[in-house]
Scaffold this active site. Structure first.
Site, PDB file in Angstrom:
ATOM      1  N   LEU A  18       0.835  -1.213   0.000  1.00  0.00           N
ATOM      2  CA  LEU A  18       0.000   0.000   0.000  1.00  0.00           C
ATOM      3  C   LEU A  18       0.865   1.257   0.000  1.00  0.00           C
ATOM      4  CD1 LEU A  18      -2.671  -1.116   2.658  1.00  0.00           C
ATOM      5  CD2 LEU A  18      -2.631  -1.541   0.191  1.00  0.00           C
ATOM      6  N   ASP A  37      11.506   2.779   5.322  1.00  0.00           N
ATOM      7  CA  ASP A  37      11.244   1.337   5.388  1.00  0.00           C
ATOM      8  C   ASP A  37      12.473   0.638   5.943  1.00  0.00           C
ATOM      9  OD1 ASP A  37      10.410  -1.463   4.561  1.00  0.00           O
ATOM     10  OD2 ASP A  37       8.805  -0.335   3.593  1.00  0.00           O
ATOM     11  N   ASP A  60      13.422   2.499  11.454  1.00  0.00           N
ATOM     12  CA  ASP A  60      12.358   1.803  12.179  1.00  0.00           C
ATOM     13  C   ASP A  60      11.380   2.882  12.650  1.00  0.00           C
ATOM     14  OD1 ASP A  60      10.757   0.639  14.092  1.00  0.00           O
ATOM     15  OD2 ASP A  60      12.400  -0.245  15.235  1.00  0.00           O
ATOM     16  N   VAL A  61      10.132   2.758  12.249  1.00  0.00           N
ATOM     17  CA  VAL A  61       9.175   3.834  12.559  1.00  0.00           C
ATOM     18  C   VAL A  61       8.980   4.056  14.057  1.00  0.00           C
ATOM     19  CG1 VAL A  61       7.865   3.810  10.395  1.00  0.00           C
ATOM     20  CG2 VAL A  61       7.224   2.220  12.230  1.00  0.00           C
ATOM     21  N   CYS A  86       2.232   3.863   6.426  1.00  0.00           N
ATOM     22  CA  CYS A  86       1.760   2.516   6.080  1.00  0.00           C
ATOM     23  C   CYS A  86       2.550   1.404   6.749  1.00  0.00           C
ATOM     24  CB  CYS A  86       1.843   2.295   4.560  1.00  0.00           C
ATOM     25  SG  CYS A  86       0.733   3.344   3.622  1.00  0.00           S
ATOM     26  N   SER A 148      -6.896  -0.996  10.203  1.00  0.00           N
ATOM     27  CA  SER A 148      -7.312  -2.234   9.533  1.00  0.00           C
ATOM     28  C   SER A 148      -8.732  -2.506  10.002  1.00  0.00           C
ATOM     29  CB  SER A 148      -6.418  -3.394   9.959  1.00  0.00           C
ATOM     30  OG  SER A 148      -7.020  -4.635   9.636  1.00  0.00           O
ATOM     31  N   TYR A 161      -2.379  -7.559  16.748  1.00  0.00           N
ATOM     32  CA  TYR A 161      -2.636  -6.748  15.550  1.00  0.00           C
ATOM     33  C   TYR A 161      -3.924  -5.927  15.736  1.00  0.00           C
ATOM     34  CZ  TYR A 161      -3.135  -5.699  10.550  1.00  0.00           C
ATOM     35  OH  TYR A 161      -3.259  -5.060   9.343  1.00  0.00           O
ATOM     36  N   LYS A 165      -4.270  -1.829  15.949  1.00  0.00           N
ATOM     37  CA  LYS A 165      -5.041  -1.072  14.947  1.00  0.00           C
ATOM     38  C   LYS A 165      -6.212  -0.325  15.596  1.00  0.00           C
ATOM     39  CE  LYS A 165      -2.481  -2.143  11.405  1.00  0.00           C
ATOM     40  NZ  LYS A 165      -1.665  -1.117  10.753  1.00  0.00           N
ATOM     41  N   PHE A 194      -6.319  -6.573   1.050  1.00  0.00           N
ATOM     42  CA  PHE A 194      -5.653  -5.985  -0.122  1.00  0.00           C
ATOM     43  C   PHE A 194      -4.548  -6.886  -0.645  1.00  0.00           C
ATOM     44  CE2 PHE A 194      -6.992  -1.615  -1.109  1.00  0.00           C
ATOM     45  CZ  PHE A 194      -8.050  -1.539  -0.227  1.00  0.00           C
TER      46      PHE A 194
HETATM   47  N1  LIG Z   1      -2.740  -5.832   2.867  1.00  0.00           N
HETATM   48  C1  LIG Z   1      -3.834  -5.853   3.575  1.00  0.00           C
HETATM   49  O1  LIG Z   1      -4.759  -6.597   3.284  1.00  0.00           O
HETATM   50  C2  LIG Z   1      -3.995  -4.925   4.758  1.00  0.00           C
HETATM   51  C3  LIG Z   1      -5.239  -4.918   5.405  1.00  0.00           C
HETATM   52  C4  LIG Z   1      -5.418  -4.078   6.488  1.00  0.00           C
HETATM   53  C5  LIG Z   1      -4.405  -3.258   6.922  1.00  0.00           C
HETATM   54  N2  LIG Z   1      -3.204  -3.294   6.280  1.00  0.00           N
HETATM   55  C6  LIG Z   1      -2.152  -2.416   6.811  1.00  0.00           C
HETATM   56  O2  LIG Z   1      -1.610  -1.651   5.762  1.00  0.00           O
HETATM   57  C7  LIG Z   1      -0.258  -1.326   6.036  1.00  0.00           C
HETATM   58  C8  LIG Z   1       0.597  -1.711   4.840  1.00  0.00           C
HETATM   59  O3  LIG Z   1       0.500  -3.102   4.660  1.00  0.00           O
HETATM   60  P1  LIG Z   1       0.905  -3.838   3.308  1.00  0.00           P
HETATM   61  O4  LIG Z   1      -0.142  -4.843   3.059  1.00  0.00           O
HETATM   62  O5  LIG Z   1       1.253  -2.854   2.266  1.00  0.00           O
HETATM   63  O6  LIG Z   1       2.188  -4.641   3.847  1.00  0.00           O
HETATM   64  P2  LIG Z   1       3.654  -4.850   3.247  1.00  0.00           P
HETATM   65  O7  LIG Z   1       4.263  -5.915   4.108  1.00  0.00           O
HETATM   66  O8  LIG Z   1       3.600  -5.042   1.777  1.00  0.00           O
HETATM   67  O9  LIG Z   1       4.351  -3.445   3.551  1.00  0.00           O
HETATM   68  C9  LIG Z   1       4.655  -3.016   4.842  1.00  0.00           C
HETATM   69  C10 LIG Z   1       6.038  -2.374   4.815  1.00  0.00           C
HETATM   70  O10 LIG Z   1       6.331  -1.888   6.131  1.00  0.00           O
HETATM   71  C11 LIG Z   1       7.699  -2.110   6.380  1.00  0.00           C
HETATM   72  N3  LIG Z   1       7.948  -2.146   7.819  1.00  0.00           N
HETATM   73  C12 LIG Z   1       7.614  -3.114   8.700  1.00  0.00           C
HETATM   74  N4  LIG Z   1       8.009  -2.789   9.934  1.00  0.00           N
HETATM   75  C13 LIG Z   1       8.621  -1.580   9.836  1.00  0.00           C
HETATM   76  C14 LIG Z   1       9.243  -0.721  10.783  1.00  0.00           C
HETATM   77  N5  LIG Z   1       9.343  -1.043  12.081  1.00  0.00           N
HETATM   78  N6  LIG Z   1       9.763   0.448  10.332  1.00  0.00           N
HETATM   79  C15 LIG Z   1       9.701   0.786   9.021  1.00  0.00           C
HETATM   80  N7  LIG Z   1       9.116   0.007   8.095  1.00  0.00           N
HETATM   81  C16 LIG Z   1       8.584  -1.164   8.486  1.00  0.00           C
HETATM   82  C17 LIG Z   1       7.992  -3.457   5.717  1.00  0.00           C
HETATM   83  O11 LIG Z   1       9.387  -3.621   5.459  1.00  0.00           O
HETATM   84  C18 LIG Z   1       7.166  -3.356   4.442  1.00  0.00           C
HETATM   85  O12 LIG Z   1       7.931  -2.846   3.356  1.00  0.00           O
HETATM   86  C19 LIG Z   1       0.108  -2.084   7.329  1.00  0.00           C
HETATM   87  O13 LIG Z   1      -0.004  -1.197   8.416  1.00  0.00           O
HETATM   88  C20 LIG Z   1      -0.977  -3.157   7.424  1.00  0.00           C
HETATM   89  O14 LIG Z   1      -1.233  -3.528   8.747  1.00  0.00           O
HETATM   90  C21 LIG Z   1      -2.964  -4.109   5.214  1.00  0.00           C
END
Ligand SMILES: NC(=O)c1ccc[n+]([C@@H]2O[C@H](COP(=O)([O-])OP(=O)(O)OC[C@H]3O[C@@H](n4cnc5c(N)ncnc54)[C@H](O)[C@@H]3O)[C@@H](O)[C@H]2O)c1
Length: 255
Positions: A18, A37, A60-61, A86, A148, A161, A165, A194
């Site tokens: 995302l 990231d 690290d965020v 994200c 989420s 989780y 959220k 997603f």
């Molecule tokens: N994909 C889904 O279906 C979905 C659904 C609900 C919520 N979300 C939320 O959307 C957001 C993005 O998810 P996504 O599906 O794109 O996941 P993804 O795993 O593709 O991307 C997440 C990114 O965050 C980075 N990351 C993880 N921990 C980190 C940290 N401590 N510091 C910096 N970067 C860090 C990872 O390296 C990764 O590149 C997340 O918060 C996830 O919980 C996703």
């Protein structure tokens, strides 16, 4: 806030899923992007592809000093106006695990740290930087957090989780109120299911049945649809303090 060339956005988790889709949409609108990231391989590939327009910062965020460096990189690009946060992680945990032991406190704390504390950390540091901006059309900046649907309907095994959220959802209105006098808006997107690397690790048949469980459209969401919503929030001055479900009307079942 009209998104335009000369503005900078920070996108955390900006090299995958995302966040990556949002970073690309912002670049297409002419903004400079700092992608925060921990994935060097993807980060460096994106930095090469969008040379001069996107900077990857490994941070690290949830870490204060590392996120301060990311903010400094965005300020060096100039005119930091947007944060799209994200970065996030999942991970299964139960109160009573299958072997009868108590769910790991360490694992719970880790997910809360990245998802909830990381959101607070990114938001507060970005807000301090944005507060220095001159207002344009009554705004100094805008922030989008990512929750989420699990923050509302956590499934069995999602306790850390879902708690993290729900914390982000709880943070949204108070953050918007807190930053109102600074003319900075805050909204949250609560995605359903997603198509991102986070989900694509699952087997094909599971993905198909997950997609089919979404009422309409009966499929997984596309990262570009998240990006579209994030950009709309950044641009629409009346959207503030709200969490928007982006989920094709899905309501998650207990398992
Ligand atoms: N994909 C889904 O279906 C979905 C659904 C609900 C919520 N979300 C939320 O959307 C957001 C993005 O998810 P996504 O599906 O794109 O996941 P993804 O795993 O593709 O991307 C997440 C990114 O965050 C980075 N990351 C993880 N921990 C980190 C940290 N401590 N510091 C910096 N970067 C860090 C990872 O390296 C990764 O590149 C997340 O918060 C996830 O919980 C996703």
């Amino acid at each position: 806030m009209q998104l335009q060339k000369g503005m900078t956005a920070i996108v955390t988790g900006g090299v995958s899923g995302l966040g990556e889709a949002t970073a690309i949409s912002l670049l297409e609108r002419g903004l400079n992007v700092v992608a925060v990231d921990l994935n060097d391989e993807r980060g460096q590939a994106m930095e090469q592809k969008y040379a001069g327009r996107l900077r990857y910062v490994k941070a690290d965020v949830a870490d204060e000093a590392q996120m301060q460096q990311a903010i400094a990189a965005a300020e060096a690009f100039g005119n930091l106006r947007a944060l799209v946060h994200c970065a996030g992680i999942g991970g299964p945990l139960r109160l009573i695990e299958k072997d009868g032991s108590a769910g790991s406190l360490e694992k719970y704390t880790h997910i809360i740290r990245v998802n909830l504390i990381g959101s607070f950390n990114a938001l507060r540091l970005a807000a301090v930087a944005m507060a220095k901006n001159e207002p344009v059309d009554g705004e100094r900046g805008a922030c989008v957090l990512t929750a989420s649907v699990a923050g509302y309907e956590g499934q069995i095994g999602q306790i850390p989780y879902a708690s993290s959220k729900a914390g982000v959802i709880g943070m949204t209105l108070v953050a918007a109120r807190d930053l109102a006098t600074k003319m900075i808006r805050v909204c949250t997107i609560a995605p359903g299911l997603f198509e991102t690397p986070l989900l694509m690790r699952l087997p094909d048949d599971v993905l198909q049945s997950l997609g089919a469980s979404v009422p309409n459209p009966s499929r997984l969401g596309r990262p570009s649809e998240y990006a579209m919503t994030a950009l709309h929030i950044l641009e629409n001055p009346m959207l503030n303090g709200e969490t928007i479900r982006l989920d094709g009307a899905i309501r998650m079942q207990p398992r």
